[in-house]
Enzyme design. Structure first.
Site, PDB file in Angstrom:
ATOM      1  N   SER A  40       2.799  -1.112   6.422  1.00 61.60           N
ATOM      2  CA  SER A  40       3.205   0.132   5.048  1.00 61.60           C
ATOM      3  C   SER A  40       2.547   1.581   4.940  1.00 61.60           C
ATOM      4  CB  SER A  40       2.437  -0.658   3.549  1.00 61.60           C
ATOM      5  OG  SER A  40       1.662  -1.147   3.514  1.00 61.60           O
ATOM      6  N   LYS A  45      -4.581   7.675   2.458  1.00 58.89           N
ATOM      7  CA  LYS A  45      -3.059   6.423   1.542  1.00 58.89           C
ATOM      8  C   LYS A  45      -3.235   6.534   1.176  1.00 58.89           C
ATOM      9  CE  LYS A  45      -1.394   1.817   3.076  1.00 58.89           C
ATOM     10  NZ  LYS A  45      -1.414   0.121   3.869  1.00 58.89           N
ATOM     11  N   SER A  75      -0.322  -3.706   8.993  1.00 57.23           N
ATOM     12  CA  SER A  75       0.244  -2.074   8.066  1.00 57.23           C
ATOM     13  C   SER A  75      -0.816  -1.114   8.673  1.00 57.23           C
ATOM     14  CB  SER A  75       0.137  -1.994   7.255  1.00 57.23           C
ATOM     15  OG  SER A  75       0.797  -2.876   5.428  1.00 57.23           O
TER      16      SER A  75
END
Lengths: 460, 96
Positions: A142, A67, A166
């Site tokens: 996310s 990420k 997330s």
């Protein structure tokens, strides 16, 4: 694609051939917008080093994605924001270093909601990631990009961060395994901080055994993250028999999508068939978890994001005259609206006059929630429920109403506030073919036991 | 229901070092009112005698030796990342 399959491919050809293939596939799947940047040059260099025998380890040559809020070499670390659009990390996150020490090769940085604020990646400053099963729907967030690159079989594993769901929610939306470990199990050093009392990092994989392998490599104390715990993660080959499992009935009400409830109930039947004991339990404080979360998390992130001031690194606004203007305009340009919304809520709940009523009260109610978990875990080994109230929603469906978006986190925030391990495992599809995950939650440091249980339930 | 005025939004923006444009001010005024209205439900809970939880590890006073650790990152490397620098220092607009 599993880690052992890709290791076989490397053995049969070479790390370079495999990494080139993976990068070509990442380019082919560009329409999903799961990756912000590739780290191609560095990845190929490392692949050559693997082939030359200079890099070895349990993951020698195995490609992965992080990420883009993880500091990593080979491409900017943007946190999907204009603030850090060109930020070149001077160091790497401990988790990335540990994986590289075992020979893994980072091939790219995945999309997220800017600074990890959101549940759909629609808050990315560079545009949303599309769902792996339906490109008109959100990837979740996310960590949406990491979920999608795993679901599309671009890489066998990817890393994400989970502050309130997330990792788990996008794992559920894209049909992969998502692990939110016990708070403190894995170092967060070198990961862009959001809410320090709930932030954890974890993995996306296509199967549970790979999650166990990756977790075992990343776990353990780090002198550079004072909140890390001594390594307690030991893979359990045998699943504990006759576990007592509580189905959280507060998460199975009529308001929850019927397909979601049906898949969870089927999973529960599967557990019963394996001899585990299931009982319905209640977690009354769960009703308040979202309110607690949306006080504490904005408070913590408003402090953490104060560092983005345009002075030492990152974006700086042009044509300004005073220091106040520099701060104000830099932050206006560098943050998306959701960042600003959360920072301002944080400023509000921490201001004198409101501190006791909001922030302190939330931290006290958090204690009540934790007490309820402790009470349940004195009687049950595991708690089970859905990951999210619905399968992946449509792009744009919730963007106009922040509270509607926040309500999607209702089943994932309770364990975040309590620092407990929780994993999302695929449990089938909705009638329209969208993936649905089931969430397994355990007491602190029960990560290995939870994963062993999930592994025993996998359909081979 | 918590009513947040336009002045409240401007004050919060100032506390948060954020310059906002007009459309954002209007949008945030509505959103912040709604969010505070939602989280206010906690006020009805009785928390008399309940200790707040600020962190969940139970770790206390994690010490390390008072030694300089070299992470191999030079001053030049870090200064390179500053938007403006001069004479080995980060340059900022005039403060006073």
């Amino acid at each position: 694609m599993t880690i052992s399959e890709i290791k076989d491919q490397i053995k049969a050809s070479s790390a370079r051939v495999v990494v080139e293939k993976v990068i070509a596939k990442a380019r082919e799947k560009a329409e999903y917008h799961a990756l912000l940047n590739l780290t191609e040059e560095r990845a190929l260099q490392r692949a050559d080093d693997v082939d030359a025998g200079k890099i070895t380890g349990k993951l020698a040559g195995v490609p992965f994605v992080v990420k883009d809020n993880f500091l990593a070499f080979g491409a900017p670390t943007t946190a999907a924001s204009k603030m850090l659009e060109n930020f070149d990390a001077p160091l790497q996150a401990t988790a990335v270093e540990k994986l590289e020490a075992e020979g893994a090769i980072c091939i790219g940085k995945s999309n997220l909601d800017a600074f990890a604020h959101g549940g759909s990646t629609e808050n990315s400053a560079f545009g949303p990631t599309k769902n792996a099963y339906d490109t008109t729907r959100v990837s979740g967030g996310s960590s949406g990009g990491s979920a999608v690159v795993t679901a599309l079989d671009i890489v066998p594993f990817a890393l994400g961060s989970d502050t309130g769901g997330s990792i788990r929610q996008p794992a559920s939306f894209n049909g992969v395994v998502g692990v939110k470990p016990t708070y403190g199990m894995i170092s967060r050093y070198g990961v862009v901080a959001m809410a320090s009392s709930t932030d954890v990092i974890g993995s996306f994989t296509t199967n549970v055994a790979d999650a166990e392998l990756v977790s075992s490599i990343m776990a353990g104390r780090d002198d550079r993250d004072m909140t890390t715990l001594p390594d307690f993660f030991q893979i359990q080959n045998d699943v504990k028999l006759g576990q007592k499992i509580g189905l959280i009935k507060d998460f199975m009400t009529d308001g929850v999508d019927a397909d979601v409830r049906a898949r969870v109930n089927e999973y529960v039947e599967g557990l019963k068939a394996k001899g585990h004991i299931i009982e319905e339990v209640s977690l009354p404080m769960a009703e308040y978890a979202l309110a607690i979360y949306y006080i504490i998390v904005p408070a913590e992130l408003s402090s953490n994001l104060a560092r983005y001031d345009g002075i030492r690194y990152g974006h700086r606004a042009e044509g300004i005259k005073t220091l106040a203007e520099l701060y104000g305009r830099t932050r206006d340009q560098g943050f998306v609206t959701e960042n600003k919304r959360r920072i301002m809520i944080g400023s509000y709940v921490l201001s004198s006059g409101y501190f006791d009523a909001y922030y302190l009260q939330a931290q006290k109610v958090r204690t009540l929630l934790i007490n309820e978990f402790n009470e349940l875990f004195s009687k049950y080994d595991v708690l089970i429920g859905p990951v999210a109230p619905t399968p992946a929603f449509k792009l744009g469906e919730n963007t106009a109403d922040p509270i509607k978006m926040y309500l999607g986190d209702i089943m994932t925030v309770p364990t975040s506030l309590a620092g407990l391990p929780a994993i999302s495992v695929p449990a089938g599809r909705s009638e329209s073919g969208l993936p649905i995950g089931v969430q397994l939650m355990g007491p602190s440091q029960s990560d290995a036991r939870l994963l062993a249980l999930a592994r025993s339930m996998e359909v081979k | 229901m918590t009513q947040i005025t336009r002045d409240d939004v401007l004050h919060l923006a100032q506390l948060s070092s954020l310059e906002l444009n007009d459309s954002e001010i209007n949008e945030l005024q509505t959103d912040i009112s709604n969010i505070l209205g939602y989280v206010q439900q906690l006020s009805k809970l009785d928390t008399t005698g309940v200790e707040p939880t600020y962190q969940v590890t139970g770790l206390k006073n994690v010490w390390r030796d008072d030694k300089v650790i070299d992470y191999g990152i030079s001053r030049e490397e870090l200064l390179k990342r500053a938007p403006e620098s001069r004479d080995n220092q980060v340059k900022v607009p005039k403060v006073l």
